[in-house]
Motif scaffolding. Structure first.
Motif, PDB file in Angstrom:
ATOM      1  N   ILE A  96       0.855  -1.182   0.000  1.00 34.36           N
ATOM      2  CA  ILE A  96       0.000   0.000   0.000  1.00 34.36           C
ATOM      3  C   ILE A  96       0.895   1.237   0.000  1.00 34.36           C
ATOM      4  O   ILE A  96       1.888   1.303   0.723  1.00 34.36           O
ATOM      5  N   GLN A  97       0.552   2.191  -0.854  1.00 32.44           N
ATOM      6  CA  GLN A  97       1.357   3.398  -1.045  1.00 32.44           C
ATOM      7  C   GLN A  97       0.522   4.637  -0.749  1.00 32.44           C
ATOM      8  O   GLN A  97      -0.700   4.629  -0.901  1.00 32.44           O
ATOM      9  N   GLU A  98       1.203   5.680  -0.320  1.00 33.25           N
ATOM     10  CA  GLU A  98       0.505   6.935  -0.052  1.00 33.25           C
ATOM     11  C   GLU A  98      -0.189   7.448  -1.316  1.00 33.25           C
ATOM     12  O   GLU A  98       0.337   7.314  -2.422  1.00 33.25           O
ATOM     13  N   SER A  99      -1.358   8.015  -1.142  1.00 35.47           N
ATOM     14  CA  SER A  99      -2.072   8.580  -2.287  1.00 35.47           C
ATOM     15  C   SER A  99      -1.278   9.738  -2.867  1.00 35.47           C
ATOM     16  O   SER A  99      -0.736  10.568  -2.119  1.00 35.47           O
ATOM     17  N   PRO A 100      -1.152   9.804  -4.193  1.00 30.94           N
ATOM     18  CA  PRO A 100      -0.354  10.880  -4.801  1.00 30.94           C
ATOM     19  C   PRO A 100      -0.821  12.276  -4.416  1.00 30.94           C
ATOM     20  O   PRO A 100      -0.014  13.204  -4.319  1.00 30.94           O
ATOM     21  N   GLY A 101      -2.116  12.447  -4.169  1.00 30.87           N
ATOM     22  CA  GLY A 101      -2.615  13.775  -3.834  1.00 30.87           C
ATOM     23  C   GLY A 101      -2.245  14.240  -2.447  1.00 30.87           C
ATOM     24  O   GLY A 101      -2.323  15.433  -2.151  1.00 30.87           O
ATOM     25  N   THR A 102      -1.844  13.304  -1.557  1.00 34.54           N
ATOM     26  CA  THR A 102      -1.506  13.680  -0.186  1.00 34.54           C
ATOM     27  C   THR A 102      -0.012  13.912   0.009  1.00 34.54           C
ATOM     28  O   THR A 102       0.394  14.326   1.098  1.00 34.54           O
ATOM     29  N   PRO A 157      21.697  -5.015  13.793  1.00 34.40           N
ATOM     30  CA  PRO A 157      20.295  -5.471  13.824  1.00 34.40           C
ATOM     31  C   PRO A 157      19.310  -4.429  13.310  1.00 34.40           C
ATOM     32  O   PRO A 157      19.247  -3.316  13.832  1.00 34.40           O
ATOM     33  N   VAL A 158      18.554  -4.797  12.297  1.00 35.19           N
ATOM     34  CA  VAL A 158      17.503  -3.948  11.738  1.00 35.19           C
ATOM     35  C   VAL A 158      16.261  -4.811  11.568  1.00 35.19           C
ATOM     36  O   VAL A 158      16.354  -5.946  11.085  1.00 35.19           O
ATOM     37  N   TYR A 159      15.138  -4.266  11.961  1.00 37.70           N
ATOM     38  CA  TYR A 159      13.896  -5.018  11.866  1.00 37.70           C
ATOM     39  C   TYR A 159      13.011  -4.444  10.764  1.00 37.70           C
ATOM     40  O   TYR A 159      12.874  -3.233  10.631  1.00 37.70           O
ATOM     41  N   LYS A 160      12.437  -5.348  10.011  1.00 39.39           N
ATOM     42  CA  LYS A 160      11.525  -4.963   8.941  1.00 39.39           C
ATOM     43  C   LYS A 160      10.121  -4.828   9.512  1.00 39.39           C
ATOM     44  O   LYS A 160       9.702  -5.632  10.348  1.00 39.39           O
ATOM     45  N   THR A 161       9.389  -3.815   9.077  1.00 39.89           N
ATOM     46  CA  THR A 161       8.050  -3.571   9.605  1.00 39.89           C
ATOM     47  C   THR A 161       6.984  -3.881   8.562  1.00 39.89           C
ATOM     48  O   THR A 161       7.215  -3.747   7.361  1.00 39.89           O
ATOM     49  N   GLU A 162       5.823  -4.277   9.046  1.00 36.86           N
ATOM     50  CA  GLU A 162       4.680  -4.557   8.192  1.00 36.86           C
ATOM     51  C   GLU A 162       3.407  -4.356   9.003  1.00 36.86           C
ATOM     52  O   GLU A 162       3.450  -4.183  10.232  1.00 36.86           O
ATOM     53  N   PRO A 221       6.292   9.231  -2.729  1.00 41.93           N
ATOM     54  CA  PRO A 221       5.340   8.556  -1.835  1.00 41.93           C
ATOM     55  C   PRO A 221       5.949   7.309  -1.217  1.00 41.93           C
ATOM     56  O   PRO A 221       6.661   6.556  -1.876  1.00 41.93           O
ATOM     57  N   ARG A 222       5.677   7.093   0.052  1.00 40.43           N
ATOM     58  CA  ARG A 222       6.200   5.931   0.761  1.00 40.43           C
ATOM     59  C   ARG A 222       5.187   4.792   0.733  1.00 40.43           C
ATOM     60  O   ARG A 222       3.986   5.016   0.584  1.00 40.43           O
ATOM     61  N   SER A 223       5.702   3.586   0.885  1.00 45.43           N
ATOM     62  CA  SER A 223       4.850   2.400   0.818  1.00 45.43           C
ATOM     63  C   SER A 223       5.126   1.508   2.019  1.00 45.43           C
ATOM     64  O   SER A 223       6.149   1.643   2.699  1.00 45.43           O
ATOM     65  N   LYS A 224       4.212   0.561   2.259  1.00 46.14           N
ATOM     66  CA  LYS A 224       4.333  -0.360   3.379  1.00 46.14           C
ATOM     67  C   LYS A 224       3.681  -1.684   2.994  1.00 46.14           C
ATOM     68  O   LYS A 224       2.649  -1.713   2.332  1.00 46.14           O
ATOM     69  N   ASP A 225       4.304  -2.793   3.413  1.00 45.76           N
ATOM     70  CA  ASP A 225       3.759  -4.121   3.148  1.00 45.76           C
ATOM     71  C   ASP A 225       2.631  -4.424   4.127  1.00 45.76           C
ATOM     72  O   ASP A 225       2.710  -4.100   5.313  1.00 45.76           O
ATOM     73  N   VAL A 226       1.590  -5.086   3.617  1.00 47.48           N
ATOM     74  CA  VAL A 226       0.425  -5.444   4.421  1.00 47.48           C
ATOM     75  C   VAL A 226       0.147  -6.931   4.227  1.00 47.48           C
ATOM     76  O   VAL A 226       0.226  -7.446   3.100  1.00 47.48           O
ATOM     77  N   VAL A 227      -0.171  -7.625   5.307  1.00 50.85           N
ATOM     78  CA  VAL A 227      -0.473  -9.057   5.267  1.00 50.85           C
ATOM     79  C   VAL A 227      -1.974  -9.240   5.365  1.00 50.85           C
ATOM     80  O   VAL A 227      -2.614  -8.727   6.292  1.00 50.85           O
TER      81      VAL A 227
END
Length: 261
Positions: free
Chosen positions: A86-92, A141-146, A99-105
Motif C-alpha cells: 500500500i502506497q501513499e495517495s499521490p494527492g496527499t 540489527p535492523v527489523y523490517k516492519t509490516e 510517496p512511501r509504501s508499506k507491506d500489508v499481510v
C-alpha cells in the motif's frame, strides 16, 4: 499517514490510507500444526504456529521418543495468506517528495478482496519482523516492519443492487432513445455551461474505445487519453473533479507529484 509510522506505533492498532500498488498470489499458511512420531505413529497435541514463537515438540507421549517427527498434512489446519503493498495517495504527498509504501499481510477472507489501484482505509497491527538479509547488508540489527490487516474499507465501494423490472424497462427505453449520445454529453459536469467539445471528449474518454488487434499480432489499446489546454479559470480542474466523483477507481492528482516528467 504511512509517512508518520514510527517505533511508538509498534504492536499497536493503526489506521492508514493509501493506494494498492502490488499484490502477490495466494499462499497456504500453517495455522495449527499436528505432528506424528515417526517411530510409533502417535499424534501429538496441536501447535499454534506463530512467526515469533519457537516450535518445540518435546518428547512423544506414547514412546517417550524425542523424534524424528513428520507432519500430518491431513489434520493440519491451513489458512489463506497474501501480501499487498500500500502506497501513499499521490494527492496527499508534498511536492517534490516520493510517496512511501508499506507491506500489508492479508489472511482469511480478506484475500483477493482488493486489487492494484484500489484506494483503501486500512486498520491493522503495526509490527516488526527480523530480516536476515537487511541485517547482513547493514551489519547491525535492523527489523523490517509490516501491517497485519484486521479490517479493510475500499473507497468508492459500489454495493450490488438487484435490478428490478422497472429499472430494466428504464434502461431499455434509454437504449432506444435516438438522442442518447446528446444526453450523455450534456450530463458531463452539468454545472459548467457550454464547452460541448470538451464534454464530448470527456464522455468518449470515460466510455473508452474498442481494442483492435491487427493481423501482425499488434494490439492497439482501446483507452482514450484526453489533454485539456486552456487559460486559467476555464474549469479544467472542475472537469477532473467531476470524473473523480463519477468513477470509484479514479484518483485525482495535481502538482509536481502527479507526473514523473
Amino acid at each position: 499517514p504511512i509517512r508518520e509510522l514510527s517505533t511508538r506505533h509498534l504492536d499497536r492498532l493503526v489506521s492508514v490510507a493509501g493506494v494498492v500498488t502490488k499484490r502477490t498470489k495466494v499462499f497456504n499458511e500453517v495455522k495449527r500444526l499436528l505432528l506424528r512420531c515417526a517411530k510409533c505413529n502417535f499424534l501429538t497435541t496441536p501447535f499454534d504456529v506463530e512467526a515469533d514463537k519457537e516450535l518445540k515438540p518435546g518428547s512423544c507421549v506414547e514412546c517417550q521418543s524425542k523424534g524424528p517427527w513428520r507432519v500430518d498434512r491431513v489434520k493440519t489446519l491451513y489458512r489463506n495468506h497474501q501480501r499487498i503493498t500500500i502506497q501513499e495517495s499521490p494527492g496527499t504527498v508534498e511536492p517534490g517528495k516520493m510517496p512511501r509504501s508499506k507491506d500489508v499481510v492479508l489472511t482469511g477472507d480478506q484475500v483477493d478482496s482488493v486489487r492494484p489501484g484500489d484506494e483503501l482505509q486500512l486498520t491493522g497491527i503495526y509490527r516488526c519482523l527480523y530480516d536476515a538479509a537487511t541485517n547482513a547488508r547493514t551489519c547491525f540489527p535492523v527489523y523490517k516492519t509490516e501491517i497485519m490487516a484486521i479490517h479493510l474499507h475500499r473507497k468508492g465501494d459500489v454495493k450490488l443492487i438487484e435490478l428490478t423490472e422497472d429499472k430494466v424497462q428504464q434502461i431499455n427505453d434509454l437504449r432506444r432513445d435516438p438522442n442518447l449520445r446528446e444526453r450523455i454529453i450534456c450530463s458531463m459536469a452539468p454545472s459548467i455551461y457550454g464547452m460541448k467539445h470538451v464534454k464530448t471528449a470527456i464522455a468518449l474518454s470515460m466510455m473508452g474505445g474498442q481494442q483492435k488487434i491487427t493481423p501482425g499480432k499488434h494490439r492497439i489499446r482501446g483507452d482514450i487519453n484526453t489533454l485539456l489546454v486552456g487559460d486559467p479559470g476555464l474549469a479544467k480542474s472542475q472537469f477532473l473533479k467531476y470524473i473523480e466523483a463519477t468513477f470509484p477507481r479514479a484518483v485525482y492528482t495535481t502538482g509536481k507529484g502527479a507526473s514523473a516528467v
